[in-house]
Design a protein around this motif. Structure first.
Motif, PDB file in Angstrom:
ATOM      1  N   LYS A 253       0.583  -1.188  -0.069  1.00 37.71           N
ATOM      2  CA  LYS A 253      -0.123   0.076  -0.065  1.00 37.71           C
ATOM      3  C   LYS A 253       0.904   1.402  -0.051  1.00 37.71           C
ATOM      4  O   LYS A 253       0.559   2.169  -0.700  1.00 37.71           O
ATOM      5  CB  LYS A 253      -0.915  -0.110   1.109  1.00 37.71           C
ATOM      6  CG  LYS A 253      -1.752   1.375   1.361  1.00 37.71           C
ATOM      7  CD  LYS A 253      -2.715   0.960   2.395  1.00 37.71           C
ATOM      8  CE  LYS A 253      -3.642   2.248   2.599  1.00 37.71           C
ATOM      9  NZ  LYS A 253      -4.634   2.231   3.731  1.00 37.71           N
TER      10      LYS A 253
ATOM     11  N   SER B   3       0.842   3.681  -3.194  1.00 38.54           N
ATOM     12  CA  SER B   3       0.016   5.054  -3.018  1.00 38.54           C
ATOM     13  C   SER B   3       1.039   6.034  -3.355  1.00 38.54           C
ATOM     14  O   SER B   3       0.517   7.109  -3.840  1.00 38.54           O
ATOM     15  CB  SER B   3      -0.128   5.130  -1.245  1.00 38.54           C
ATOM     16  OG  SER B   3      -1.196   4.349  -0.942  1.00 38.54           O
TER      17      SER B   3
ATOM     18  N   ARG C  15      -5.368   2.925 -10.283  1.00 39.03           N
ATOM     19  CA  ARG C  15      -5.527   1.706  -9.373  1.00 39.03           C
ATOM     20  C   ARG C  15      -4.246   0.786  -9.524  1.00 39.03           C
ATOM     21  O   ARG C  15      -3.690   0.720 -10.924  1.00 39.03           O
ATOM     22  CB  ARG C  15      -6.719   0.747  -9.755  1.00 39.03           C
ATOM     23  CG  ARG C  15      -6.889  -0.248  -8.960  1.00 39.03           C
ATOM     24  CD  ARG C  15      -8.170  -1.184  -9.285  1.00 39.03           C
ATOM     25  NE  ARG C  15      -7.864  -2.197 -10.537  1.00 39.03           N
ATOM     26  CZ  ARG C  15      -8.817  -2.348 -11.347  1.00 39.03           C
ATOM     27  NH1 ARG C  15      -9.860  -1.771 -11.407  1.00 39.03           N
ATOM     28  NH2 ARG C  15      -8.387  -3.271 -12.317  1.00 39.03           N
TER      29      ARG C  15
ATOM     30  N   PRO D 116      -6.337   1.916  -4.539  1.00 34.47           N
ATOM     31  CA  PRO D 116      -6.809   2.198  -3.254  1.00 34.47           C
ATOM     32  C   PRO D 116      -7.731   1.131  -2.940  1.00 34.47           C
ATOM     33  O   PRO D 116      -8.302   0.600  -3.826  1.00 34.47           O
ATOM     34  CB  PRO D 116      -7.586   3.513  -3.295  1.00 34.47           C
ATOM     35  CG  PRO D 116      -7.912   3.487  -4.767  1.00 34.47           C
ATOM     36  CD  PRO D 116      -6.981   3.108  -5.507  1.00 34.47           C
ATOM     37  N   GLU D 117      -7.986   0.845  -1.742  1.00 35.00           N
ATOM     38  CA  GLU D 117      -9.005  -0.334  -1.267  1.00 35.00           C
ATOM     39  C   GLU D 117     -10.447   0.266  -1.372  1.00 35.00           C
ATOM     40  O   GLU D 117     -11.317  -0.662  -1.752  1.00 35.00           O
ATOM     41  CB  GLU D 117      -8.784  -0.773   0.130  1.00 35.00           C
ATOM     42  CG  GLU D 117      -7.208  -1.182   0.464  1.00 35.00           C
ATOM     43  CD  GLU D 117      -7.100  -1.356   1.847  1.00 35.00           C
ATOM     44  OE1 GLU D 117      -7.839  -0.835   2.652  1.00 35.00           O
ATOM     45  OE2 GLU D 117      -5.904  -2.111   2.080  1.00 35.00           O
ATOM     46  N   ASP D 118     -10.782   1.551  -1.140  1.00 32.81           N
ATOM     47  CA  ASP D 118     -12.152   1.735  -1.245  1.00 32.81           C
ATOM     48  C   ASP D 118     -12.732   1.870  -2.687  1.00 32.81           C
ATOM     49  O   ASP D 118     -12.118   2.171  -3.513  1.00 32.81           O
ATOM     50  CB  ASP D 118     -12.222   3.464  -0.697  1.00 32.81           C
ATOM     51  CG  ASP D 118     -11.793   3.702   0.772  1.00 32.81           C
ATOM     52  OD1 ASP D 118     -11.918   2.626   1.429  1.00 32.81           O
ATOM     53  OD2 ASP D 118     -11.620   4.685   1.040  1.00 32.81           O
ATOM     54  N   GLY D 119     -13.706   0.878  -2.574  1.00 36.66           N
ATOM     55  CA  GLY D 119     -14.299   0.839  -4.023  1.00 36.66           C
ATOM     56  C   GLY D 119     -13.813  -0.147  -4.822  1.00 36.66           C
ATOM     57  O   GLY D 119     -14.290  -0.479  -6.022  1.00 36.66           O
ATOM     58  N   ASN D 120     -12.769  -0.873  -4.414  1.00 34.51           N
ATOM     59  CA  ASN D 120     -11.985  -1.904  -5.243  1.00 34.51           C
ATOM     60  C   ASN D 120     -12.153  -3.210  -4.417  1.00 34.51           C
ATOM     61  O   ASN D 120     -11.397  -4.348  -4.729  1.00 34.51           O
ATOM     62  CB  ASN D 120     -10.719  -1.400  -5.417  1.00 34.51           C
ATOM     63  CG  ASN D 120     -10.609  -0.317  -6.654  1.00 34.51           C
ATOM     64  OD1 ASN D 120     -11.202  -0.126  -7.570  1.00 34.51           O
ATOM     65  ND2 ASN D 120      -9.857   0.762  -6.273  1.00 34.51           N
ATOM     66  N   GLN D 121     -12.584  -3.325  -3.241  1.00 35.29           N
ATOM     67  CA  GLN D 121     -12.644  -4.528  -2.621  1.00 35.29           C
ATOM     68  C   GLN D 121     -13.170  -5.676  -3.433  1.00 35.29           C
ATOM     69  O   GLN D 121     -12.981  -6.888  -3.156  1.00 35.29           O
ATOM     70  CB  GLN D 121     -13.531  -4.469  -1.139  1.00 35.29           C
ATOM     71  CG  GLN D 121     -12.709  -3.289  -0.054  1.00 35.29           C
ATOM     72  CD  GLN D 121     -13.454  -2.153  -0.328  1.00 35.29           C
ATOM     73  OE1 GLN D 121     -13.848  -1.877  -1.659  1.00 35.29           O
ATOM     74  NE2 GLN D 121     -13.197  -1.301   0.780  1.00 35.29           N
ATOM     75  N   ARG D 122     -14.117  -5.305  -4.154  1.00 29.27           N
ATOM     76  CA  ARG D 122     -14.691  -6.632  -4.796  1.00 29.27           C
ATOM     77  C   ARG D 122     -13.908  -7.068  -6.064  1.00 29.27           C
ATOM     78  O   ARG D 122     -13.913  -8.286  -6.370  1.00 29.27           O
ATOM     79  CB  ARG D 122     -15.884  -6.127  -5.922  1.00 29.27           C
ATOM     80  CG  ARG D 122     -15.505  -4.743  -6.596  1.00 29.27           C
ATOM     81  CD  ARG D 122     -16.488  -4.066  -7.469  1.00 29.27           C
ATOM     82  NE  ARG D 122     -16.136  -3.064  -8.313  1.00 29.27           N
ATOM     83  CZ  ARG D 122     -15.515  -3.350  -9.620  1.00 29.27           C
ATOM     84  NH1 ARG D 122     -15.334  -4.482 -10.050  1.00 29.27           N
ATOM     85  NH2 ARG D 122     -15.000  -2.146 -10.222  1.00 29.27           N
TER      86      ARG D 122
ATOM     87  N   THR E 285     -16.580   2.494 -12.310  1.00 30.29           N
ATOM     88  CA  THR E 285     -16.777   4.198 -12.156  1.00 30.29           C
ATOM     89  C   THR E 285     -17.421   4.888 -13.122  1.00 30.29           C
ATOM     90  O   THR E 285     -17.752   5.837 -12.803  1.00 30.29           O
ATOM     91  CB  THR E 285     -15.703   4.702 -11.479  1.00 30.29           C
ATOM     92  OG1 THR E 285     -14.709   4.639 -12.673  1.00 30.29           O
ATOM     93  CG2 THR E 285     -15.150   4.025 -10.462  1.00 30.29           C
TER      94      THR E 285
END
Length: 259
Positions: free
Chosen positions: A96, A100, A111, A125-131, A166
């Protein structure tokens, strides 16, 4: 009228019709006409050649900028790939931190993922990409072809553009990772990144610049109708992803990019 007088009259008539002054006028007219046609054709040819040179120069400039932006992203992702190759068991925290920093320095990248054995295990980033965690990059046809090429050629491959969740569009960048295991270099997996399509074009000055900025920079001053398409697979040439396909049917000037 005697025969001699009649012959003299005919001779005088012919002499008047064939005055020396008439011949140069006719010849001069022919020379001017032929010369004008020749110079018109020559001017057209010179104009086309000059126009072609200008388009070639403009395409070289566009290609250099676009390739430079893509190469910057490739180099940045390859840096993380080298770090993972040296440390295959890299912690999520370190990954990370490295990712970053790369995203901050390369705003067109949105990403970065780590995919050992082509399965995504870490994403920044992790937010919104966990899937994306657990997704097999070889599951989908387009990414499978790109990852197979990257692995077989042992070099980064760019593919796309693709539609993102997105609503954006972007290019997939795959960098293969080879790590040492039991004294041998073995395939570990991939570093994967997304390059925002719009931001890439903006960074390469393909969109978003105004004429005043271009003239001030001295870079672009000649408008061209531009189209870009993928010909990396010879028997599967793609439609233009930038510009219109019709450009390729108009006897265009071609500039090939090697990525």
């Amino acid at each position: 009228m005697t025969i001699r007088a009649r012959l003299r009259q005919h001779a005088e008539t012919l002499a008047r019709l064939a005055k020396p002054s008439l011949v140069p006028v006719f010849i001069a007219g022919a020379v001017v006409f032929a010369g004008g046609y020749f110079f018109d054709q020559q001017n057209r040819l010179n104009f086309r050649n000059e126009l072609k040179i200008k388009v070639q120069n403009e395409l070289n400039l566009i290609s250099t900028r676009l390739q430079g932006e893509i190469t910057t992203s490739i180099t940045a992702l390859r840096g993380i790939a080298n770090s993972v190759a040296a440390n295959p068991d890299m912690s999520p925290e370190l990954f990370k931190q490295l990712s970053s920093r790369v995203l901050l320095q390369n705003p067109q990248m949105v990403r970065i993922s780590a995919a050992p054995e082509a399965v995504i295990s870490m994403v920044v980033p992790e937010d919104g990409n966990q899937r994306l965690l657990g997704v097999d990059l070889k599951r989908f046809g387009s990414s499978r072809v790109a990852t197979d090429r990257a692995q077989s050629k042992a070099r980064p491959i760019i593919a796309g553009p693709i539609h993102l969740a997105t609503g954006q569009t972007g290019f997939n960048l795959f960098s293969p990772v080879f790590a040492k295991k039991l004294a041998h270099m073995r395939f570990w997996g991939f570093m994967e990144a997304i390059i925002d399509e719009t931001e890439l074009y903006r960074a390469a000055h393909l969109i978003g610049g105004d004429e005043a900025d271009e003239q001030a920079s001295g870079e672009r001053h000649f408008a061209v109708k531009l189209a870009i398409r993928d010909i990396s697979v010879a028997d599967n040439v793609q439609d233009a992803f930038f510009g219109e396909d019709a450009v390729f049917n108009e006897t265009p000037v071609i500039r090939q990019m090697h990525l």
